[in-house]
Design a protein around this motif. Structure first.
Motif, PDB file in Angstrom:
ATOM      1  N   ALA A  92      37.763  34.634  58.289  1.00 18.82           N
ATOM      2  CA  ALA A  92      36.715  35.652  58.157  1.00 18.82           C
ATOM      3  C   ALA A  92      37.317  37.054  58.068  1.00 18.82           C
ATOM      4  O   ALA A  92      36.735  37.946  57.446  1.00 18.82           O
ATOM      5  CB  ALA A  92      35.750  35.564  59.333  1.00 18.82           C
ATOM      6  N   SER A  93      38.497  37.247  58.644  1.00 21.10           N
ATOM      7  CA  SER A  93      39.128  38.567  58.681  1.00 21.10           C
ATOM      8  C   SER A  93      39.972  38.880  57.449  1.00 21.10           C
ATOM      9  O   SER A  93      40.589  39.939  57.381  1.00 21.10           O
ATOM     10  CB  SER A  93      40.019  38.677  59.920  1.00 21.10           C
ATOM     11  N   ARG A  94      39.985  38.002  56.452  1.00 15.04           N
ATOM     12  CA  ARG A  94      40.839  38.223  55.278  1.00 15.04           C
ATOM     13  C   ARG A  94      40.404  39.473  54.524  1.00 15.04           C
ATOM     14  O   ARG A  94      39.251  39.898  54.599  1.00 15.04           O
ATOM     15  CB  ARG A  94      40.817  37.000  54.366  1.00 15.04           C
ATOM     16  N   ALA A  95      41.347  40.035  53.779  1.00 12.52           N
ATOM     17  CA  ALA A  95      41.060  41.220  52.967  1.00 12.52           C
ATOM     18  C   ALA A  95      40.238  40.809  51.748  1.00 12.52           C
ATOM     19  O   ALA A  95      40.233  39.645  51.335  1.00 12.52           O
ATOM     20  CB  ALA A  95      42.372  41.878  52.526  1.00 12.52           C
ATOM     21  N   ASP A  96      39.557  41.773  51.173  1.00 14.88           N
ATOM     22  CA  ASP A  96      38.773  41.512  49.967  1.00 14.88           C
ATOM     23  C   ASP A  96      39.667  40.900  48.893  1.00 14.88           C
ATOM     24  O   ASP A  96      40.777  41.385  48.648  1.00 14.88           O
ATOM     25  CB  ASP A  96      38.148  42.804  49.430  1.00 14.88           C
ATOM     26  N   GLY A  97      39.205  39.831  48.287  1.00 15.76           N
ATOM     27  CA  GLY A  97      39.942  39.196  47.213  1.00 15.76           C
ATOM     28  C   GLY A  97      40.999  38.205  47.665  1.00 15.76           C
ATOM     29  O   GLY A  97      41.607  37.549  46.837  1.00 15.76           O
ATOM     30  N   GLU A  98      41.229  38.089  48.969  1.00 13.41           N
ATOM     31  CA  GLU A  98      42.240  37.158  49.467  1.00 13.41           C
ATOM     32  C   GLU A  98      41.639  35.783  49.701  1.00 13.41           C
ATOM     33  O   GLU A  98      40.534  35.668  50.225  1.00 13.41           O
ATOM     34  CB  GLU A  98      42.815  37.627  50.814  1.00 13.41           C
ATOM     35  N   GLN A  99      42.381  34.750  49.329  1.00 17.98           N
ATOM     36  CA  GLN A  99      42.086  33.384  49.751  1.00 17.98           C
ATOM     37  C   GLN A  99      42.875  33.148  51.040  1.00 17.98           C
ATOM     38  O   GLN A  99      42.317  32.929  52.093  1.00 17.98           O
ATOM     39  CB  GLN A  99      42.479  32.393  48.648  1.00 17.98           C
ATOM     40  N   TRP A 100      44.199  33.235  50.941  1.00 18.52           N
ATOM     41  CA  TRP A 100      45.084  33.185  52.100  1.00 18.52           C
ATOM     42  C   TRP A 100      45.169  34.602  52.688  1.00 18.52           C
ATOM     43  O   TRP A 100      45.194  35.577  51.948  1.00 18.52           O
ATOM     44  CB  TRP A 100      46.475  32.753  51.671  1.00 18.52           C
ATOM     45  N   SER A 101      45.238  34.706  53.999  1.00 18.27           N
ATOM     46  CA  SER A 101      45.378  36.010  54.656  1.00 18.27           C
ATOM     47  C   SER A 101      46.860  36.321  54.831  1.00 18.27           C
ATOM     48  O   SER A 101      47.604  35.552  55.448  1.00 18.27           O
ATOM     49  CB  SER A 101      44.700  35.993  56.026  1.00 18.27           C
ATOM     50  N   MET A 102      47.269  37.445  54.276  1.00 16.59           N
ATOM     51  CA  MET A 102      48.672  37.852  54.377  1.00 16.59           C
ATOM     52  C   MET A 102      48.964  38.298  55.808  1.00 16.59           C
ATOM     53  O   MET A 102      48.102  38.818  56.503  1.00 16.59           O
ATOM     54  CB  MET A 102      48.974  38.971  53.383  1.00 16.59           C
ATOM     55  N   MET A 103      50.208  38.084  56.227  1.00 14.42           N
ATOM     56  CA  MET A 103      50.629  38.385  57.590  1.00 14.42           C
ATOM     57  C   MET A 103      51.729  39.439  57.583  1.00 14.42           C
ATOM     58  O   MET A 103      52.466  39.564  56.610  1.00 14.42           O
ATOM     59  CB  MET A 103      51.142  37.102  58.261  1.00 14.42           C
ATOM     60  N   GLU A 104      51.817  40.167  58.680  1.00 13.06           N
ATOM     61  CA  GLU A 104      52.863  41.176  58.846  1.00 13.06           C
ATOM     62  C   GLU A 104      54.091  40.524  59.469  1.00 13.06           C
ATOM     63  O   GLU A 104      53.994  39.823  60.486  1.00 13.06           O
ATOM     64  CB  GLU A 104      52.357  42.284  59.772  1.00 13.06           C
ATOM     65  N   GLN A 105      55.245  40.759  58.867  1.00 14.96           N
ATOM     66  CA  GLN A 105      56.498  40.282  59.470  1.00 14.96           C
ATOM     67  C   GLN A 105      56.866  41.222  60.606  1.00 14.96           C
ATOM     68  O   GLN A 105      56.972  42.428  60.416  1.00 14.96           O
ATOM     69  CB  GLN A 105      57.626  40.259  58.436  1.00 14.96           C
ATOM     70  N   VAL A 106      57.045  40.671  61.799  1.00 16.15           N
ATOM     71  CA  VAL A 106      57.388  41.493  62.956  1.00 16.15           C
ATOM     72  C   VAL A 106      58.782  41.205  63.488  1.00 16.15           C
ATOM     73  O   VAL A 106      59.257  41.933  64.362  1.00 16.15           O
ATOM     74  CB  VAL A 106      56.331  41.359  64.089  1.00 16.15           C
ATOM     75  N   PHE A 107      59.432  40.169  62.956  1.00  9.78           N
ATOM     76  CA  PHE A 107      60.789  39.857  63.416  1.00  9.78           C
ATOM     77  C   PHE A 107      61.508  39.062  62.340  1.00  9.78           C
ATOM     78  O   PHE A 107      60.909  38.242  61.646  1.00  9.78           O
ATOM     79  CB  PHE A 107      60.770  39.038  64.705  1.00  9.78           C
ATOM     80  N   PHE A 108      62.812  39.307  62.232  1.00  8.23           N
ATOM     81  CA  PHE A 108      63.676  38.525  61.355  1.00  8.23           C
ATOM     82  C   PHE A 108      65.086  38.573  61.901  1.00  8.23           C
ATOM     83  O   PHE A 108      65.555  39.629  62.333  1.00  8.23           O
ATOM     84  CB  PHE A 108      63.662  39.064  59.918  1.00  8.23           C
ATOM     85  N   THR A 109      65.778  37.460  61.865  1.00  9.58           N
ATOM     86  CA  THR A 109      67.203  37.421  62.118  1.00  9.58           C
ATOM     87  C   THR A 109      67.818  36.419  61.156  1.00  9.58           C
ATOM     88  O   THR A 109      67.191  35.425  60.805  1.00  9.58           O
ATOM     89  CB  THR A 109      67.555  37.051  63.583  1.00  9.58           C
ATOM     90  N   ASP A 110      69.008  36.722  60.703  1.00 11.40           N
ATOM     91  CA  ASP A 110      69.673  35.868  59.718  1.00 11.40           C
ATOM     92  C   ASP A 110      70.822  35.150  60.377  1.00 11.40           C
ATOM     93  O   ASP A 110      71.659  35.735  60.999  1.00 11.40           O
ATOM     94  CB  ASP A 110      70.150  36.729  58.534  1.00 11.40           C
TER      95      ASP A 110
END
Length: 110
Positions: A92-110
């Protein structure tokens, strides 16, 4: 420059088996379109009993919106989505025009 992207969507419990079956034999034309859209390492994960799908991909292009627009115009991809979209339950919280809701990356390590 590569961009990591995560997204989430619900899945209808009664459609889980169908969704798995479809993705166990994804059409070669759809896979080619994903690659042509500069998307690599695309994975979808299922979480039950919450019935959530988590998608991850790495975008290697320079214009995500243009690449996704080209994907959306592809007739075989449109046919594929006619099978997969009814399995999904967008948030329900998806952005207009979105099917899948995009997420914010908050962490990454390689």
């Amino acid at each position: 420059m590569m961009q990591r992207m995560g997204m989430v969507i619900g899945i209808k419990p009664e459609k889980i088996d169908e969704y798995k079956r479809l993705h166990a034999d994804t059409w070669p034309d759809v896979l080619a379109q994903i690659k042509n859209s500069n998307i690599r390492n695309y994975s979808i994960f299922l979480r039950e009993p919450e019935n959530l799908l988590f998608g991850y991909w790495e975008y290697h292009g320079t214009d995500l919106n243009a690449d996704l627009a080209e994907m959306a115009k592809d007739p075989r991809t449109q046919e594929w989505w006619k099978l997969t979209d009814p399995c999904q339950s967008p948030l329900a919280s998806r952005a207009d025009g979105e099917q899948w809701s995009m997420m914010e990356q908050v962490f990454f390590t390689d």
